[in-house]
Structure formats: structure tokens, C-alpha cells
Design a protein around this motif. Structure first.
Motif, PDB file in Angstrom:
ATOM      1  N   VAL A  43      -0.491  -7.693 -16.602  1.00  0.00           N
ATOM      2  CA  VAL A  43      -1.693  -8.271 -15.988  1.00  0.00           C
ATOM      3  C   VAL A  43      -1.294  -9.171 -14.817  1.00  0.00           C
ATOM      4  O   VAL A  43      -1.862  -9.090 -13.721  1.00  0.00           O
ATOM      5  N   THR A  44      -0.300 -10.022 -15.038  1.00  0.00           N
ATOM      6  CA  THR A  44       0.160 -10.915 -13.978  1.00  0.00           C
ATOM      7  C   THR A  44       0.733 -10.139 -12.793  1.00  0.00           C
ATOM      8  O   THR A  44       0.455 -10.460 -11.632  1.00  0.00           O
ATOM      9  N   ALA A  45       1.524  -9.108 -13.090  1.00  0.00           N
ATOM     10  CA  ALA A  45       2.104  -8.295 -12.015  1.00  0.00           C
ATOM     11  C   ALA A  45       1.012  -7.612 -11.196  1.00  0.00           C
ATOM     12  O   ALA A  45       1.106  -7.515  -9.966  1.00  0.00           O
ATOM     13  N   PHE A  46      -0.039  -7.165 -11.867  1.00  0.00           N
ATOM     14  CA  PHE A  46      -1.151  -6.546 -11.145  1.00  0.00           C
ATOM     15  C   PHE A  46      -1.870  -7.571 -10.272  1.00  0.00           C
ATOM     16  O   PHE A  46      -2.192  -7.297  -9.105  1.00  0.00           O
ATOM     17  N   LEU A  47      -2.125  -8.756 -10.809  1.00  0.00           N
ATOM     18  CA  LEU A  47      -2.787  -9.791 -10.015  1.00  0.00           C
ATOM     19  C   LEU A  47      -1.966 -10.148  -8.776  1.00  0.00           C
ATOM     20  O   LEU A  47      -2.527 -10.476  -7.724  1.00  0.00           O
ATOM     21  N   ALA A 107      -1.720  -1.188 -11.647  1.00  0.00           N
ATOM     22  CA  ALA A 107      -2.994  -1.070 -12.362  1.00  0.00           C
ATOM     23  C   ALA A 107      -2.845  -0.202 -13.605  1.00  0.00           C
ATOM     24  O   ALA A 107      -3.287  -0.569 -14.702  1.00  0.00           O
ATOM     25  N   VAL A 108      -2.220   0.956 -13.466  1.00  0.00           N
ATOM     26  CA  VAL A 108      -2.119   1.854 -14.618  1.00  0.00           C
ATOM     27  C   VAL A 108      -1.153   1.313 -15.658  1.00  0.00           C
ATOM     28  O   VAL A 108      -1.309   1.569 -16.858  1.00  0.00           O
ATOM     29  N   LEU A 109      -0.174   0.514 -15.236  1.00  0.00           N
ATOM     30  CA  LEU A 109       0.766  -0.058 -16.200  1.00  0.00           C
ATOM     31  C   LEU A 109       0.090  -1.098 -17.096  1.00  0.00           C
ATOM     32  O   LEU A 109       0.544  -1.328 -18.222  1.00  0.00           O
ATOM     33  N   VAL A 110      -0.975  -1.731 -16.621  1.00  0.00           N
ATOM     34  CA  VAL A 110      -1.736  -2.635 -17.485  1.00  0.00           C
ATOM     35  C   VAL A 110      -2.235  -1.871 -18.707  1.00  0.00           C
ATOM     36  O   VAL A 110      -2.097  -2.323 -19.859  1.00  0.00           O
ATOM     37  N   LEU A 111      -2.805  -0.691 -18.487  1.00  0.00           N
ATOM     38  CA  LEU A 111      -3.327   0.114 -19.587  1.00  0.00           C
ATOM     39  C   LEU A 111      -2.201   0.761 -20.387  1.00  0.00           C
ATOM     40  O   LEU A 111      -2.227   0.774 -21.627  1.00  0.00           O
ATOM     41  N   ALA A 112      -1.195   1.283 -19.688  1.00  0.00           N
ATOM     42  CA  ALA A 112      -0.102   1.966 -20.369  1.00  0.00           C
ATOM     43  C   ALA A 112       0.649   1.035 -21.300  1.00  0.00           C
ATOM     44  O   ALA A 112       1.127   1.454 -22.359  1.00  0.00           O
ATOM     45  N   SER A 113       0.749  -0.256 -20.925  1.00  0.00           N
ATOM     46  CA  SER A 113       1.522  -1.191 -21.740  1.00  0.00           C
ATOM     47  C   SER A 113       0.886  -1.430 -23.102  1.00  0.00           C
ATOM     48  O   SER A 113       1.553  -1.904 -24.028  1.00  0.00           O
ATOM     49  N   VAL A 114      -0.403  -1.117 -23.251  1.00  0.00           N
ATOM     50  CA  VAL A 114      -1.050  -1.209 -24.560  1.00  0.00           C
ATOM     51  C   VAL A 114      -0.633  -0.034 -25.439  1.00  0.00           C
ATOM     52  O   VAL A 114      -0.540  -0.162 -26.668  1.00  0.00           O
TER      53      VAL A 114
END
Length: 310
Positions: free
Chosen positions: A125-129, A158-165
Motif C-alpha cells: 500500500v505504501t509503495a503504491f502511494l 497497484a496490482v501488487l497491493v491485491l496480489a500480496s493478499v
């Protein structure tokens, strides 16, 4: 009878995720309703294909991405920048355990909790922000290199935010995500071209238009000419090639989340096929996976998910 496994009923899903505080359960419920409203296909896929203990976190990550995208895309640019700055501050403060963790915004509270349960999610999340303003500053690409830089700075984080879950983000998973999102982003730019041209920020590099002797006016008018057809074929070929490489993502995710990942990649492949079938008409109406094909895909992956030990 509902297609959902009994354990995926919402109250039991929250129980499986360890969300026991009534106020926090309400916060997650708000994100569930939001995702169901604006991304119904993503909501249904998550409920059918993702282990219950991960569903609330995936939904809150999806809600976070949608809200951030909306801030970056809506209203005058100066107002967007101000709104994004406030959002950035609130989210970072919440992740650090600051006052925003108790803010009035249920999305911020739920996201902060998910990031305590899944610390890797907070890092992504932080990396995306850190790079999200790339989308606000985007006004089209002069070169293919600029497009690739956009994918690296915005689409991939952006996609890594979702993938990390869904899986630990290893170097192999990151590389597969990069290939997948390159293909998915390119086909999205084709499917959304009419809207993007109106906004003055088409996703096709100017050097590519020049190479195929196609103008923005040709695209805005959806002209059915050999150069336009050749351009669309070229772009969809590139997207398809990247999605093929992105299929490696299925092999580097845990078995329990593999049905969801396989469905996401396949839906993009179905979108490419739908865009090819439309030809230049895609410039007017966009492209989406055929409903029957998408439902059949979800059905197959639901059965696969039910057979997978969790």
C-alpha cells in the motif's frame, strides 16, 4: 441454493479472518457493500474462489484501490491533487498506528487492520502511494518506453497491493505480475480508448500511431480502415503475448488462491478475444468478456477451489 460454500457466508467469513470487534466488522461490511456495488464481478470471484480468511482483506484492498483511483480521476486536477494528498496522509498515519487509525472513515480503519494482519499488504500500500501520482500526471505517451515506465510506476504497484493478499510477493511472482499487468493494461487502454481520447490522454504511444499511419481523429471516429485494423491487431498481439507470459503467475501462487489467480488472468484473455472480434467497433463500445464465458470460467474455478485443500 446459493453457489457459495456455507463457510463463505459473510459472518462466518469475518470469523475465519479473525475480525471479531463489532465496530470493525461493520467497517469491513461497508467495504463489502462498496465492492459489490461497483465491482460486482470482482466481488463474486472473491467470494467464490478465495479462502474465507482472506476475503475481507482482499475486499478492503480492492476498495482502497478503487477509492484511490477515483480521487486521481475525478474533478479538476488541482482539486484531485489536494484530495489525494489528504488521503495519502490519512492512510500513512493509519498504517503507522496514528490518529487516522481511529478516523471516521471505515475504509481507513479496515485497511489499517488488514495491514496489521498481513504486514506485507501495508508495505505494498505504501509503495503504491509513493508513485500513485503517476496516474494524475499522465497525459498520454510519446513513446513505448513511456508506456512501460507507467506500467512500472503505477500499474505494477497497484496490482501488487491485491496480489500480496493472495500470495507472498517473491521475485518470481513480481515478474509474473509485471507480465500479466502489462497485457491487462494494454488491453484496457484499447477497450477504454473512446473515453481516454475524450479526456485527452489515450493509452497508445504517439510513436506507435505514427508507425501505423493512424491519427487520434481516426481512432475517435472509429474508422474502419486497414491502418486502424493493423494497429489494433498489433496492440492486441502485444497484450496477448504478455498475458501468456503472465500465466506463470498461476504456478507461483499457493494452491488455495490459484483458482482466483487463474480466473483473473483468463478474464483478461477473454477480453482480448472479445476486442479482436469487435474490430474497430471496439473503439466505440469497448470490450468485455462474454457473460456466458465468464460465468462458465467462474463455475470451473469454483469447483477447482472446492477441491483444493485449505
Amino acid at each position: 441454493m446459493s453457489l457459495l460454500h456455507p463457510l463463505t457466508r459473510w459472518t462466518r467469513t469475518l470469523d475465519a479472518a479473525g475480525v471479531t470487534d463489532p465496530a470493525l466488522r461493520a467497517d469491513y461490511g461497508a467495504q463489502r457493500r462498496a465492492v459489490r456495488r461497483y465491482r460486482r464481478e470482482a466481488y463474486v470471484a472473491a467470494r467464490l474462489l478465495v479462502p474465507p480468511e482472506l476475503v475481507p482483506h482482499l475486499l478492503v484492498a480492492t476498495a482502497f484501490m478503487h477509492h484511490t483511483d477515483a480521487l486521481l480521476d475525478s474533478g479538476p486536477p488541482d482539486g484531485r491533487r489536494t484530495a489525494y494528498a489528504a488521503w495519502d496522509r490519512d492512510v500513512r498515519a493509519a498504517l503507522a498506528g496514528g490518529p487516522a487509525a481511529d478516523a471516521d472513515d471505515p475504509l481507513v480503519r479496515a485497511l489499517a487492520h488488514s495491514c496489521t494482519v498481513l504486514p506485507a499488504l501495508g508495505g505494498h500500500v505504501t509503495a503504491f502511494l509513493d508513485t500513485a501520482l503517476t496516474d494524475l500526471d499522465f497525459a498520454g505517451f510519446a513513446t513505448e518506453g513511456e508506456y512501460q515506465a507507467y506500467v512500472d510506476a503505477y500499474s505494477l504497484p497497484a496490482v501488487l497491493v491485491l496480489a500480496s493478499v493472495l500470495a507472498p510477493v517473491t521475485p518470481q511472482l513480481r515478474a509474473a505480475c509485471r507480465a500479466w499487468i502489462d497485457g491487462g493494461q494494454r488491453v484496457d487502454f484499447v477497450a477504454d480508448l473512446a473515453e481516454d481520447l475524450t479526456a485527452g490522454r489515450p493509452g497508445i504511444p504517439e510513436e506507435t500511431l505514427t508507425a501505423f499511419a493512424v491519427t487520434r481523429e481516426d481512432l475517435a471516429a472509429a474508422r474502419d480502415t486497414p491502418p486502424v485494423r493493423a494497429l489494433l491487431t498489433h496492440l492486441l498481439d502485444l497484450a496477448e503475448s504478455s498475458l501468456t507470459d503472465g500465466r506463470a503467475l498461476v504456478d507461483v501462487t499457493p494452491p488455495a488462491t490459484r483458482p482466483m489467480v487463474r480466473a483473473m488472468v483468463t478474464l483478461d484473455e477473454l477480453t482480448v478475444k472479445a476486442a479482436r472480434a469487435k474490430g474497430p467497433e471496439v473503439l466505440r463500445t469497448g470490450a468485455r468478456p462474454p457473460v456466458r464465458a465468464a460465468l462458465a470460467l467462474l463455475g470451473r474455478e469454483y469447483l477447482a477451489a472446492r477441491r483444493t485443500p485449505r
